[in-house]
Design a protein around this motif. Structure first.
Motif, PDB file in Angstrom:
ATOM      1  N   ASP A   1       0.820  -1.217   0.000  1.00  0.00           N
ATOM      2  CA  ASP A   1       0.000   0.000   0.000  1.00  0.00           C
ATOM      3  C   ASP A   1       0.848   1.259   0.000  1.00  0.00           C
ATOM      4  N   HIS A   2       1.929   1.270   0.757  1.00  0.00           N
ATOM      5  CA  HIS A   2       2.709   2.488   0.932  1.00  0.00           C
ATOM      6  C   HIS A   2       3.453   2.910  -0.321  1.00  0.00           C
ATOM      7  N   GLY A   3       3.773   1.998  -1.180  1.00  0.00           N
ATOM      8  CA  GLY A   3       4.522   2.325  -2.384  1.00  0.00           C
ATOM      9  C   GLY A   3       3.648   2.473  -3.614  1.00  0.00           C
ATOM     10  N   ARG A   4       2.324   2.453  -3.443  1.00  0.00           N
ATOM     11  CA  ARG A   4       1.405   2.561  -4.572  1.00  0.00           C
ATOM     12  C   ARG A   4       0.314   3.580  -4.280  1.00  0.00           C
ATOM     13  N   VAL A   5      -0.355   3.984  -5.333  1.00  0.00           N
ATOM     14  CA  VAL A   5      -1.454   4.937  -5.177  1.00  0.00           C
ATOM     15  C   VAL A   5      -2.656   4.217  -4.580  1.00  0.00           C
ATOM     16  N   THR A   6      -3.134   4.736  -3.463  1.00  0.00           N
ATOM     17  CA  THR A   6      -4.362   4.247  -2.842  1.00  0.00           C
ATOM     18  C   THR A   6      -5.302   5.436  -2.644  1.00  0.00           C
ATOM     19  N   LYS A   7      -6.528   5.144  -2.271  1.00  0.00           N
ATOM     20  CA  LYS A   7      -7.474   6.221  -1.968  1.00  0.00           C
ATOM     21  C   LYS A   7      -6.903   7.158  -0.907  1.00  0.00           C
ATOM     22  N   TYR A   8      -6.194   6.590   0.057  1.00  0.00           N
ATOM     23  CA  TYR A   8      -5.695   7.398   1.163  1.00  0.00           C
ATOM     24  C   TYR A   8      -4.528   8.273   0.744  1.00  0.00           C
ATOM     25  N   MET A   9      -3.709   7.819  -0.174  1.00  0.00           N
ATOM     26  CA  MET A   9      -2.658   8.669  -0.734  1.00  0.00           C
ATOM     27  C   MET A   9      -3.311   9.838  -1.448  1.00  0.00           C
ATOM     28  N   ILE A  10      -4.348   9.546  -2.219  1.00  0.00           N
ATOM     29  CA  ILE A  10      -5.062  10.595  -2.953  1.00  0.00           C
ATOM     30  C   ILE A  10      -5.728  11.571  -1.987  1.00  0.00           C
ATOM     31  N   ASN A  11      -6.375  11.051  -0.944  1.00  0.00           N
ATOM     32  CA  ASN A  11      -7.035  11.934   0.029  1.00  0.00           C
ATOM     33  C   ASN A  11      -6.030  12.839   0.736  1.00  0.00           C
ATOM     34  N   THR A  12      -4.860  12.312   1.050  1.00  0.00           N
ATOM     35  CA  THR A  12      -3.824  13.108   1.701  1.00  0.00           C
ATOM     36  C   THR A  12      -3.343  14.218   0.777  1.00  0.00           C
ATOM     37  N   LEU A  13      -3.137  13.877  -0.477  1.00  0.00           N
ATOM     38  CA  LEU A  13      -2.726  14.884  -1.450  1.00  0.00           C
ATOM     39  C   LEU A  13      -3.845  15.906  -1.664  1.00  0.00           C
ATOM     40  N   GLN A  14      -5.085  15.446  -1.708  1.00  0.00           N
ATOM     41  CA  GLN A  14      -6.207  16.375  -1.832  1.00  0.00           C
ATOM     42  C   GLN A  14      -6.195  17.394  -0.697  1.00  0.00           C
ATOM     43  N   ALA A  15      -5.986  16.924   0.516  1.00  0.00           N
ATOM     44  CA  ALA A  15      -5.977  17.833   1.667  1.00  0.00           C
ATOM     45  C   ALA A  15      -4.923  18.911   1.498  1.00  0.00           C
ATOM     46  N   ASP A  16      -3.734  18.543   1.060  1.00  0.00           N
ATOM     47  CA  ASP A  16      -2.659  19.504   0.856  1.00  0.00           C
ATOM     48  C   ASP A  16      -3.016  20.489  -0.258  1.00  0.00           C
ATOM     49  N   VAL A  17      -3.543  19.970  -1.356  1.00  0.00           N
ATOM     50  CA  VAL A  17      -3.937  20.819  -2.483  1.00  0.00           C
ATOM     51  C   VAL A  17      -5.030  21.794  -2.052  1.00  0.00           C
ATOM     52  N   TYR A  18      -6.036  21.296  -1.334  1.00  0.00           N
ATOM     53  CA  TYR A  18      -7.125  22.173  -0.893  1.00  0.00           C
ATOM     54  C   TYR A  18      -6.620  23.279   0.035  1.00  0.00           C
ATOM     55  N   LEU A  19      -5.643  22.981   0.849  1.00  0.00           N
ATOM     56  CA  LEU A  19      -5.078  24.031   1.696  1.00  0.00           C
ATOM     57  C   LEU A  19      -4.398  25.102   0.847  1.00  0.00           C
TER      58      LEU A  19
ATOM     59  N   MET B   1      -5.279  25.874  -2.104  1.00  0.00           N
ATOM     60  CA  MET B   1      -6.360  26.558  -2.812  1.00  0.00           C
ATOM     61  C   MET B   1      -7.240  27.369  -1.853  1.00  0.00           C
ATOM     62  N   GLU B   2      -6.868  27.355  -0.578  1.00  0.00           N
ATOM     63  CA  GLU B   2      -7.624  28.054   0.466  1.00  0.00           C
ATOM     64  C   GLU B   2      -9.062  27.549   0.552  1.00  0.00           C
ATOM     65  N   LYS B   3      -9.185  26.216   0.551  1.00  0.00           N
ATOM     66  CA  LYS B   3     -10.472  25.537   0.707  1.00  0.00           C
ATOM     67  C   LYS B   3     -10.399  24.646   1.953  1.00  0.00           C
ATOM     68  N   PRO B   4     -10.434  25.245   3.140  1.00  0.00           N
ATOM     69  CA  PRO B   4     -10.234  24.458   4.364  1.00  0.00           C
ATOM     70  C   PRO B   4     -11.313  23.409   4.610  1.00  0.00           C
ATOM     71  N   ASN B   5     -12.552  23.667   4.221  1.00  0.00           N
ATOM     72  CA  ASN B   5     -13.616  22.679   4.445  1.00  0.00           C
ATOM     73  C   ASN B   5     -13.383  21.416   3.620  1.00  0.00           C
ATOM     74  N   GLU B   6     -12.958  21.593   2.368  1.00  0.00           N
ATOM     75  CA  GLU B   6     -12.656  20.437   1.520  1.00  0.00           C
ATOM     76  C   GLU B   6     -11.425  19.692   2.041  1.00  0.00           C
ATOM     77  N   ALA B   7     -10.443  20.449   2.552  1.00  0.00           N
ATOM     78  CA  ALA B   7      -9.257  19.820   3.136  1.00  0.00           C
ATOM     79  C   ALA B   7      -9.641  18.968   4.337  1.00  0.00           C
ATOM     80  N   LEU B   8     -10.547  19.465   5.140  1.00  0.00           N
ATOM     81  CA  LEU B   8     -10.999  18.718   6.316  1.00  0.00           C
ATOM     82  C   LEU B   8     -11.712  17.429   5.909  1.00  0.00           C
ATOM     83  N   VAL B   9     -12.548  17.495   4.894  1.00  0.00           N
ATOM     84  CA  VAL B   9     -13.253  16.293   4.413  1.00  0.00           C
ATOM     85  C   VAL B   9     -12.235  15.250   3.945  1.00  0.00           C
TER      86      VAL B   9
END
Length: 160
Positions: free
Chosen positions: A67-85, A87-95
């Motif tokens: 899991d750690h060396g491949r793309v998983t939903k959780y890798m994507i969610n973690t990256l989404q949180a960083d991207v949303y921050l 983009m100044e979208k804290p609510n989406e980052a929290l989700v």
């Protein structure tokens, strides 16, 4: 799309505006200069890519090491949180962050480990429950190539 999003996120943070190419180049004849896209457009494309990638990404490949060396939903969610921050979208980052937290697959290492700090034990051991996405290494990689001192070489097949 997740890896493309990850790479463009680095580019957008480092350079701001940059060329944005969304199609593969299959021959030298297709190499042409590309105008820069605004950083906000690049971030919007990253957001789109991650949302699309999340629907098809698996939650697990069966083991923590895989899991750690491949793309998983959780890798994507973690990256989404960083991207949303960014983009100044804290609510989406929290989700996005809550998806990772609520999975109960990750947490902080409580053992202080070697040299009195958890950071050293996480880096030294690899594949801890703190890791969400990391370069995979370990005895199964290093022994295959006859390398015992330099496990990172084994990732690229630079062994014996």
């Amino acid at each position: 799309k997740a890896i493309r999003a990850w790479m463009y996120f680095y580019i957008a943070r480092l350079y701001g505006d940059a060329p944005l190419k969304l199609s593969a180049t299959s021959s030298d004849d297709e190499i042409v200069p590309i105008a820069k896209s605004p950083q906000k457009d690049i971030l919007a494309q990253i957001e789109k890519d991650l949302l699309e990638a999340e629907t098809d990404a698996p939650s697990t490949y069966g083991t923590r090491e895989k899991d750690h060396g491949r793309v998983t939903k959780y890798m994507i969610n973690t990256l989404q949180a960083d991207v949303y921050l960014w983009m100044e979208k804290p609510n989406e980052a929290l989700v996005a962050t809550n998806k990772v937290i609520n999975s109960s697959k990750f947490g902080l290492v409580s053992n202080p480990g070697a040299r009195g700090n958890s950071w050293f034990s996480v880096v030294r051991a690899g594949n801890s429950n703190e890791g969400i996405f990391e370069l995979a290494f370990g005895s199964d990689y290093t022994l295959r190539f006859g390398i015992t001192n330099y496990p990172m070489y084994a990732i690229f097949g630079l062994g014996s």
